[in-house]
Design an enzyme around this catalytic site. Structure first.
Site, PDB file in Angstrom:
ATOM      1  N   HIS A 135       0.892  -1.172  -0.038  1.00  6.39           N
ATOM      2  CA  HIS A 135      -0.004   0.074  -0.008  1.00  6.39           C
ATOM      3  C   HIS A 135       0.773   1.208  -0.216  1.00  6.39           C
ATOM      4  O   HIS A 135       0.656   2.423  -0.634  1.00  6.39           O
ATOM      5  CB  HIS A 135      -0.939  -0.086   0.984  1.00  6.39           C
ATOM      6  CG  HIS A 135      -2.228  -0.917   1.071  1.00  6.39           C
ATOM      7  ND1 HIS A 135      -3.006  -1.195   1.856  1.00  6.39           N
ATOM      8  CD2 HIS A 135      -2.642  -1.300  -0.203  1.00  6.39           C
ATOM      9  CE1 HIS A 135      -4.173  -1.849   1.394  1.00  6.39           C
ATOM     10  NE2 HIS A 135      -3.742  -2.180   0.243  1.00  6.39           N
TER      11      HIS A 135
ATOM     12  N   ARG B 145     -12.381  -5.836 -15.254  1.00  6.89           N
ATOM     13  CA  ARG B 145     -12.022  -6.922 -14.952  1.00  6.89           C
ATOM     14  C   ARG B 145     -13.215  -7.290 -13.916  1.00  6.89           C
ATOM     15  O   ARG B 145     -12.791  -7.157 -12.640  1.00  6.89           O
ATOM     16  CB  ARG B 145     -10.731  -7.411 -14.245  1.00  6.89           C
ATOM     17  CG  ARG B 145      -9.449  -7.180 -15.436  1.00  6.89           C
ATOM     18  CD  ARG B 145      -8.353  -7.459 -14.661  1.00  6.89           C
ATOM     19  NE  ARG B 145      -7.259  -7.697 -15.583  1.00  6.89           N
ATOM     20  CZ  ARG B 145      -6.322  -6.907 -15.609  1.00  6.89           C
ATOM     21  NH1 ARG B 145      -6.403  -5.517 -15.171  1.00  6.89           N
ATOM     22  NH2 ARG B 145      -5.280  -7.228 -16.492  1.00  6.89           N
TER      23      ARG B 145
ATOM     24  N   ARG C 187     -15.919  -7.040 -19.032  1.00 10.77           N
ATOM     25  CA  ARG C 187     -15.300  -8.297 -19.341  1.00 10.77           C
ATOM     26  C   ARG C 187     -15.908  -9.238 -18.318  1.00 10.77           C
ATOM     27  O   ARG C 187     -16.157  -9.054 -17.266  1.00 10.77           O
ATOM     28  CB  ARG C 187     -13.844  -8.431 -19.085  1.00 10.77           C
ATOM     29  CG  ARG C 187     -13.245  -9.894 -19.472  1.00 10.77           C
ATOM     30  CD  ARG C 187     -11.788 -10.202 -19.470  1.00 10.77           C
ATOM     31  NE  ARG C 187     -11.292 -10.211 -18.011  1.00 10.77           N
ATOM     32  CZ  ARG C 187     -10.251 -10.241 -17.711  1.00 10.77           C
ATOM     33  NH1 ARG C 187      -9.145 -10.352 -18.822  1.00 10.77           N
ATOM     34  NH2 ARG C 187      -9.858 -10.384 -16.459  1.00 10.77           N
TER      35      ARG C 187
ATOM     36  N   GLU D  71      -6.427 -14.329 -26.209  1.00 20.23           N
ATOM     37  CA  GLU D  71      -5.353 -14.366 -25.120  1.00 20.23           C
ATOM     38  C   GLU D  71      -4.895 -16.020 -25.113  1.00 20.23           C
ATOM     39  O   GLU D  71      -3.781 -16.170 -24.269  1.00 20.23           O
ATOM     40  CB  GLU D  71      -5.727 -13.847 -23.856  1.00 20.23           C
ATOM     41  CG  GLU D  71      -6.921 -14.582 -23.385  1.00 20.23           C
ATOM     42  CD  GLU D  71      -7.701 -13.960 -22.083  1.00 20.23           C
ATOM     43  OE1 GLU D  71      -6.743 -13.153 -21.317  1.00 20.23           O
ATOM     44  OE2 GLU D  71      -8.733 -14.089 -21.604  1.00 20.23           O
TER      45      GLU D  71
ATOM     46  N   ASN E 288      -1.080 -10.645 -21.692  1.00 21.32           N
ATOM     47  CA  ASN E 288      -0.470 -11.134 -20.429  1.00 21.32           C
ATOM     48  C   ASN E 288      -0.688 -12.754 -20.453  1.00 21.32           C
ATOM     49  O   ASN E 288       0.221 -13.387 -20.077  1.00 21.32           O
ATOM     50  CB  ASN E 288      -1.302 -10.842 -18.996  1.00 21.32           C
ATOM     51  CG  ASN E 288      -1.414  -9.335 -18.773  1.00 21.32           C
ATOM     52  OD1 ASN E 288      -0.512  -8.503 -19.567  1.00 21.32           O
ATOM     53  ND2 ASN E 288      -2.370  -8.881 -18.075  1.00 21.32           N
ATOM     54  N   ASP E 289      -1.772 -13.309 -20.776  1.00 21.64           N
ATOM     55  CA  ASP E 289      -2.136 -14.472 -21.092  1.00 21.64           C
ATOM     56  C   ASP E 289      -1.432 -14.956 -22.342  1.00 21.64           C
ATOM     57  O   ASP E 289      -1.027 -16.177 -22.527  1.00 21.64           O
ATOM     58  CB  ASP E 289      -3.598 -14.964 -20.976  1.00 21.64           C
ATOM     59  CG  ASP E 289      -4.029 -15.040 -19.568  1.00 21.64           C
ATOM     60  OD1 ASP E 289      -3.080 -15.633 -18.838  1.00 21.64           O
ATOM     61  OD2 ASP E 289      -5.105 -14.294 -19.040  1.00 21.64           O
TER      62      ASP E 289
ATOM     63  N   ARG F 102       2.753 -16.931 -15.904  1.00 22.60           N
ATOM     64  CA  ARG F 102       2.967 -15.798 -15.722  1.00 22.60           C
ATOM     65  C   ARG F 102       3.314 -15.085 -14.117  1.00 22.60           C
ATOM     66  O   ARG F 102       3.915 -13.991 -13.853  1.00 22.60           O
ATOM     67  CB  ARG F 102       1.796 -14.776 -16.354  1.00 22.60           C
ATOM     68  CG  ARG F 102       0.555 -14.884 -15.579  1.00 22.60           C
ATOM     69  CD  ARG F 102      -0.351 -14.520 -16.439  1.00 22.60           C
ATOM     70  NE  ARG F 102      -1.239 -13.425 -15.740  1.00 22.60           N
ATOM     71  CZ  ARG F 102      -2.436 -12.765 -16.157  1.00 22.60           C
ATOM     72  NH1 ARG F 102      -3.071 -13.213 -17.184  1.00 22.60           N
ATOM     73  NH2 ARG F 102      -2.668 -11.641 -15.620  1.00 22.60           N
TER      74      ARG F 102
ATOM     75  N   CYS G  20      -5.379  -4.894 -24.434  1.00 18.42           N
ATOM     76  CA  CYS G  20      -5.600  -4.303 -23.028  1.00 18.42           C
ATOM     77  C   CYS G  20      -4.685  -4.995 -21.971  1.00 18.42           C
ATOM     78  O   CYS G  20      -4.581  -4.950 -20.792  1.00 18.42           O
ATOM     79  CB  CYS G  20      -6.998  -4.715 -22.689  1.00 18.42           C
ATOM     80  SG  CYS G  20      -7.507  -6.680 -22.609  1.00 18.42           S
TER      81      CYS G  20
HETATM   82  C1  PEP Z   1      -4.742 -10.199 -20.237  1.00 21.84           C
HETATM   83  O1  PEP Z   1      -4.505 -11.485 -20.337  1.00 21.84           O
HETATM   84  O2  PEP Z   1      -3.641  -9.560 -21.094  1.00 21.84           O
HETATM   85  C2  PEP Z   1      -5.557  -9.747 -19.568  1.00 21.84           C
HETATM   86  C3  PEP Z   1      -5.670  -8.337 -20.052  1.00 21.84           C
HETATM   87  O3  PEP Z   1      -6.297 -10.249 -18.609  1.00 21.84           O
HETATM   88  P1  PEP Z   1      -5.836 -10.740 -17.044  1.00 21.84           P
HETATM   89  O4  PEP Z   1      -4.549  -9.946 -16.922  1.00 21.84           O
HETATM   90  O5  PEP Z   1      -7.051 -10.182 -16.350  1.00 21.84           O
HETATM   91  O6  PEP Z   1      -5.591 -12.296 -17.465  1.00 21.84           O
HETATM   92 MG    MG Z   2      -5.953 -12.678 -19.324  1.00 19.38          MG
END
Ligand code: PEP
Ligand code: MG
Length: 578
Positions: free
Chosen positions: A193, A300, A336, A437, A460-461, A471, A508
């Protein structure tokens, strides 16, 4: 002699000032056994300490400027609420009675129990909430032992760099109010924090600098570089000159960025780029607005499930979406549908059956929703109802097969029919899109694009699944490479598929928030970025200083390269054009 030491830079910026070292000791919480006749008096002593801690937090709240943003004050309110929480105070009192012990130890036990609960949470953000428990325990223990808390009195921190073991959110806010120059703490990570607050408050900060209070003496001159995490103790004239220049540049860059707030993201050759923000909770809208008054490209919703620790009903979904739409005042919102599974889980679903052996590849996100459509329906109905209140898009995570797309579209149609039958308003044309993703979805993006209204690339995925690296596993973090040629190809294919079908493609995932890649992505034809709040203006700065057309041919040739260091250096050259 100058000494360079380093920790984790969590809030960008340069601070130069004298060290103010807080030499606080841990309150003594050794267990003492009390005679039966003293138990009531001990409980009274504990309640007095609770009241004193409560008063201290109210004093700090009263002292900070009236215009302090709500999202900052909420940090103090969380601690005030904890003081009233029975899990905290009743739990401690039971410990005193049960073990006939002193309040310090009883509280310590209760704190450890609560920390354990937070430690077991999968979500890294929720895990950091244990810091709140520790901070509140420490505050009450200091009241019990009569140990001094951080002074809220005179302007003693003005222009100073505070060096502490750890700082509570209340300390941080109070010091910012006194115009502290920067912070160094021995504990805490980038998600603590203090780190989040320092970033929000714009105070350069370094955390996780172990033994800082032994390495730094009071009143020594320090430079802290929040960009790199480096601290220079007693800098020589040359370093001071250098860092003063960096600080000047940084301040003027920030002013320049602030000027971009509210302005359109248009390239030098007049290409309009959509730049939206990502949020996890309705409260995050305030942070987005702090930087730029823009729409949301990724909400999210699973955080709603996680915070309630169960699947919300339609009413709860709708109330939450309505709140966000109201705050956005006509700006678009991409909701989402829930993405539970892998690192985001709730107790309720764990209880449904054994944990998957490999949850990232298991019954995650839309797979789970399609398996139990009756549980998914309340969310779809609520999103559709929300679409009557403002521009809303429905985004589906983790789609892999075209059959799943068909099933989702059929469910959306079913939900629409339910609302039509009940004469409930919704937007008949609400766009439905897919997160791309999973590599299979990127490779089949042409087929997805024909059936859907938009695509959004979740890097990210996509990177995790393409490169076969977890990840959240630190051990393989070094392999997480957005510039891997395979990843770039999948991104490019998705953008091209969207263009061919005439539907928008956004990104995103975190890659969109990283200024290193903005020009590369523009060159790939990406025209819609959805980014973290604090990246909005920096990304916009690059967009408005880029020529879209020129980047296309340069990036086409980068896409032919397989050598990673060459890709890296050519992407860096694009960045350096600025
Ligand atoms: C992603 O996978 O890039 C994404 C935006 O979703 P999350 O990070 O919530 O899995
Ligand atoms: Mg994702």
């Amino acid at each position: 002699m100058s000494i360079y030491i380093s920790g984790i830079g969590v809030s960008k910026g340069i601070a130069i000032g004298e060290a103010f070292v807080l030499a606080r000791e841990q309150p003594d919480a050794t267990q003492l056994t009390l005679p039966a006749g003293e138990i009531n008096a001990e409980i009274k002593r504990f309640k007095k300490a609770l009241a004193q801690a409560n008063q201290q937090l109210h004093d700090i709240k009263n002292k900070i400027a009236k215009n302090t943003a709500d999202d900052i004050i909420v940090f103090i309110d969380t601690h005030l609420l904890m003081l009233e929480d029975p899990a905290f105070n009743e739990g401690t009192i039971s410990n005193i009675k049960e073990h006939s012990c002193n309040a310090e130890w009883a509280l310590q036990m209760q704190g450890e129990r609560l920390v354990q609960v937070f430690n077991e949470m999968e979500d890294p953000y929720l895990r950091t909430r244990k810091d709140d428990v520790l901070h509140v325990v420490k505050r009450i223990q200091s009241c019990l032992t009569g140990q001094e808390q951080i002074s809220t009195g005179d302007d003693i921190y003005r222009g100073k760099i505070v060096v502490a073991d750890d700082l509570t959110p209340a300390d941080t806010i109070m010091m910012q109010h006194q115009k502290v120059a920067g912070f160094i703490t021995e504990f805490g990570g980038p998600l603590s924090h203090t780190a989040i607050l320092a970033k929000n408050l714009g105070i350069p900060a370094i955390v996780g600098l172990h033994h800082a209070r032994q390495l730094i003496r009071r009143n020594e001159t320090l430079v802290i570089d929040g960009f790199t995490g480096v601290v220079i103790n007693s800098p020589d004239k040359k370093s001071l000159r250098y860092y003063r220049a960096v600080r000047r540049d940084d301040i003027s860059k920030r002013n320049l960025l602030n000027d971009l707030s509210g302005k359109p993201a248009v390239t030098l050759d007049n290409r309009q780029i959509t730049l939206h923000g990502n949020i996890d909770r309705p409260e995050d809208i305030r942070l987005i607005k702090k930087y730029d008054n823009t729409g949301i490209g990724l909400y999210r919703t699973e955080m709603l499930f996680i915070e309630l620790n169960q699947w919300p009903d339609q009413k709860t979904h709708f109330k939450t979406y309505k709140r966000i739409i109201k705050a956005l005042k006509g700006k678009p919102l991409t909701i989402r549908t829930m993405d539970l599974g892998a690192d985001k889980e709730i107790q309720d679903t764990i209880a449904h059956g054994p944990m998957a052996h490999n949850p990232a590849m298991g019954l995650r996100a839309i797979r789970r929703c399609l398996k139990e459509p009756q549980d998914f329906m309340p969310q779809l109905l609520a999103i559709l109802r929300a679409s009557a209140l403002g521009p809303v898009r429905i985004m589906i995570p983790m789609l892999t097969n075209i059959e799943e797309v068909d099933q989702v579209l059929a469910l959306v149609e079913e939900a629409k029919q339910i609302l039509r039958d009940k004469k409930v308003a919704f937007d008949e044309k609400v766009p439905v899109g897919a997160m791309i993703e999973v590599p299979a979805a990127a490779l089949a993006a042409d087929a997805f694009a024909k059936k859907l209204d938009f695509l959004s690339i979740g890097t990210n995925d996509l990177i995790q699944y393409t490169l076969a690296i977890d990840r959240i596993d630190d051990e393989v973090n070094y392999l997480f490479n957005p510039l891997h040629p395979a990843v770039l190809k999948l991104i490019h294919m998705t953008i091209e598929a969207g263009k061919k079908a005439g539907i928008p493609v956004s990104m995103c995932g975190e890659m969109a928030s990283d200024t290193q890649y903005t020009r590369l992505l523009l060159g790939m034809g990406l025209e819609y970025f959805s980014v973290q709040a604090n990246a909005l203006l920096e990304i916009k700065h690059i967009i408005v200083n880029s020529t879209y057309k020129n980047l296309q041919s340069e990036v086409q040739s980068i896409l032919q390269v397989y050598d990673n260091s060459e890709i890296k250096s050519r992407v860096q050259q694009l960045v350096n054009l600025l």
